[in-house]
Structures are given as C-alpha cells and as structure tokens.
Design a protein around this motif. Structure first.
Motif, short mmCIF file in Angstrom:
data_model
loop_
_atom_site.label_atom_id
_atom_site.label_comp_id
_atom_site.label_asym_id
_atom_site.label_seq_id
_atom_site.Cartn_x
_atom_site.Cartn_y
_atom_site.Cartn_z
N ASP A 239 -14.91 -29.44 39.73
CA ASP A 239 -13.93 -27.82 40.00
C ASP A 239 -13.02 -29.27 39.29
OD1 ASP A 239 -13.44 -30.50 41.63
OD2 ASP A 239 -12.91 -28.85 43.90
N ARG A 240 -13.08 -30.32 38.35
CA ARG A 240 -12.26 -31.03 37.34
C ARG A 240 -11.84 -30.73 37.90
NH1 ARG A 240 -15.72 -32.44 33.23
NH2 ARG A 240 -14.14 -31.86 31.80
N ASP A 241 -10.87 -31.15 39.34
CA ASP A 241 -9.38 -31.46 40.35
C ASP A 241 -8.91 -33.00 40.08
OD1 ASP A 241 -11.06 -32.13 42.17
OD2 ASP A 241 -9.96 -31.40 43.55
N ASN A 242 -9.87 -33.65 39.74
CA ASN A 242 -9.77 -35.00 38.79
C ASN A 242 -9.88 -35.62 40.57
OD1 ASN A 242 -9.83 -34.96 36.34
ND2 ASN A 242 -7.94 -34.03 36.46
N CYS A 243 -10.00 -34.93 41.38
CA CYS A 243 -10.18 -35.94 42.53
C CYS A 243 -11.87 -34.73 43.26
CB CYS A 243 -9.62 -35.14 43.83
SG CYS A 243 -7.87 -35.66 43.94
N LEU A 244 -12.90 -36.57 44.11
CA LEU A 244 -14.26 -36.43 45.03
C LEU A 244 -13.31 -35.80 45.68
CD1 LEU A 244 -16.17 -39.40 42.57
CD2 LEU A 244 -16.10 -36.84 41.86
N VAL A 245 -15.09 -35.23 46.55
CA VAL A 245 -14.70 -34.76 47.74
C VAL A 245 -15.85 -35.36 48.17
CG1 VAL A 245 -13.05 -33.57 48.00
CG2 VAL A 245 -14.91 -32.48 47.17
N ARG A 246 -15.94 -35.43 49.23
CA ARG A 246 -17.93 -35.52 50.38
C ARG A 246 -19.01 -34.30 49.47
NH1 ARG A 246 -20.59 -33.55 54.05
NH2 ARG A 246 -21.94 -35.31 55.06
N GLN A 247 -17.89 -33.32 49.77
CA GLN A 247 -19.32 -32.42 48.73
C GLN A 247 -19.60 -32.26 47.46
OE1 GLN A 247 -20.66 -29.87 50.64
NE2 GLN A 247 -21.23 -28.49 49.42
N ASP A 248 -18.98 -33.20 46.40
CA ASP A 248 -18.94 -33.28 45.29
C ASP A 248 -20.42 -34.27 45.42
OD1 ASP A 248 -16.97 -32.00 44.17
OD2 ASP A 248 -15.77 -33.55 44.46
N PHE A 249 -20.65 -35.48 45.99
CA PHE A 249 -21.61 -36.32 46.29
C PHE A 249 -22.93 -35.47 46.93
CE2 PHE A 249 -18.28 -39.10 45.89
CZ PHE A 249 -18.60 -40.15 45.81
N LEU A 250 -22.55 -34.79 47.58
CA LEU A 250 -23.56 -33.94 48.20
C LEU A 250 -24.55 -32.63 47.31
CD1 LEU A 250 -25.80 -33.05 50.72
CD2 LEU A 250 -23.92 -31.28 51.07
N CYS A 251 -23.51 -32.21 46.21
CA CYS A 251 -24.05 -31.16 44.97
C CYS A 251 -24.79 -31.58 44.46
CB CYS A 251 -23.27 -30.85 44.92
SG CYS A 251 -22.52 -29.46 45.62
N ALA A 252 -24.31 -33.23 43.75
CA ALA A 252 -25.32 -34.96 42.70
C ALA A 252 -25.79 -34.48 43.60
CB ALA A 252 -24.05 -35.76 42.55
N VAL A 253 -26.10 -35.11 44.86
CA VAL A 253 -28.03 -35.01 45.54
C VAL A 253 -29.31 -34.29 45.31
CG1 VAL A 253 -29.31 -36.12 47.26
CG2 VAL A 253 -27.15 -36.77 47.20
N ILE A 254 -28.41 -33.25 45.57
CA ILE A 254 -28.93 -32.10 46.15
C ILE A 254 -29.21 -31.16 44.44
CG2 ILE A 254 -29.21 -29.77 47.41
CD1 ILE A 254 -28.14 -31.26 49.26
N GLY A 255 -28.62 -31.49 43.86
CA GLY A 255 -28.74 -30.41 42.20
C GLY A 255 -27.90 -28.96 42.49
N THR A 256 -27.45 -28.03 43.72
CA THR A 256 -27.59 -26.85 44.45
C THR A 256 -25.23 -27.21 44.68
OG1 THR A 256 -28.68 -26.62 45.50
CG2 THR A 256 -29.42 -26.28 44.16
#
Length: 184
Positions: A109-126
């Motif tokens: 979401d380009r908010d300059n913060c990573l959250v757990r969901q960012d990692f999950l979406c990186a793995v799953i791709g969706t």
C-alpha cells in the motif's frame, strides 16, 4: 550516458545500458511506463523463454505487479528508464539499493511500513489465499508468522515495520535478505 552509468552504480557496460534503453523506449516511447505498460513489457521479455504455459503467464502478471512497486522508486505510479536501470542494477548486483527495492515490493500500500499481511501476500501472490487449500494456507501462514516474528525482532507483537527497522533487521542477519528475495 554518464547519468545512466551513475544510475546503475556503474554495474552495466555502455553496451548493456544501450540495449536496455532500446528495449525500454521501444515499449515506452515517452520514457515512462504505468503499471499496464510495465506488465506488457515484463510479459514480452518473459514470453521468449515461456511460451504457452498458462500458469507461468499468471505468475508473470503477479510478479510484474510486485516488480512495478519495487521499480517505481519515487512512488509516483510510473517507472522511468532511470528507475528501471537503477532497480535492475540493484536486483542483479545487490548493494544498498536492493533493500529499497525489496522493501517497496513488499510494501503493497506504499505507506512506508510493512505489516504481517504484506509478507503473506508476497508469499501467496494475491490479496487473499482463497485459491489454495486450507492445509497449504496454514503452512504458509505459520512460515510467514515465523518470518514476521524474526524480522520484527524484539518488538513483541509489532504491528508494523518501518524502512529503518527493516534495514536494521537485515543488517543484523544478512541471510534474511536472501529469504526475502525468495518471497519477491
């Protein structure tokens, strides 16, 4: 040419820069690409090695969206040749800019913060794991949770991770960058 040499941290020869310039400007005569043009550009570059495989094409679309986030260094919604060249150099040759590219790819979401969901979406791709089985989802979520706990470090229950904290985690454990590159 000197501007482009500097953009790539002198990691490409003039011949390589000219080749990338030609490819980029053939796809984007204006000198910049939005997401749609970037997806077509990446698809064209990858279809020479993967022809007619539907699953590979789907992966290419997902990957091109991730790459776009990473290559759009200033977050303005377009990728210039300068950004493309700089990101290519970082991805292919490493260095400090690689952390910025990886962080941008993960930061959906380009908010300059990573959250757990960012990692999950990186793995799953969706955005949501609806298209995979429950067992696979549980395994992935467990692995992501372990990675998130490691990256967020001592901040128990950390909700988000800034770029500075991200860089700190990678400096403490350089192998982490290798693991993250597998995600993106």
């Amino acid at each position: 040419m000197e501007t482009y040499r500097k953009a790539s941290d002198r990691r490409f020869s003039d011949k390589q820069i000219l080749h990338m310039y030609t490819l980029f400007h053939t796809a984007a005569p204006s000198g910049e690409m939005g997401l749609s043009a970037f997806e077509k550009f990446v698809e064209k570059l990858t279809t020479t090695s993967v022809v007619g495989e539907k699953s590979k094409r789907i992966d290419t679309v997902i990957q091109s969206k991730k790459l776009f986030r990473g290559y759009d260094l200033n977050g303005d919604g377009s990728v210039t040749f300068h950004e493309f060249l700089s990101s290519q150099a970082a991805i292919l040759h490493g260095g400090p800019k690689l952390l910025q590219v990886v962080f941008s790819i993960l930061d959906r979401d380009r908010d300059n913060c990573l959250v757990r969901q960012d990692f999950l979406c990186a793995v799953i791709g969706t955005e949501a794991p609806d298209d995979i089985g429950v067992d696979a989802t549980n395994i992935i979520e467990t692995e992501v949770e372990g990675l998130w706990q490691f990256v967020s470090g001592k901040a128990v229950g950390a909700v988000s991770l800034s770029y500075t904290q991200f860089c700190g985690a990678v400096s403490i454990c350089p192998e982490l960058l290798d693991e993250l590159l597998l995600l993106v």
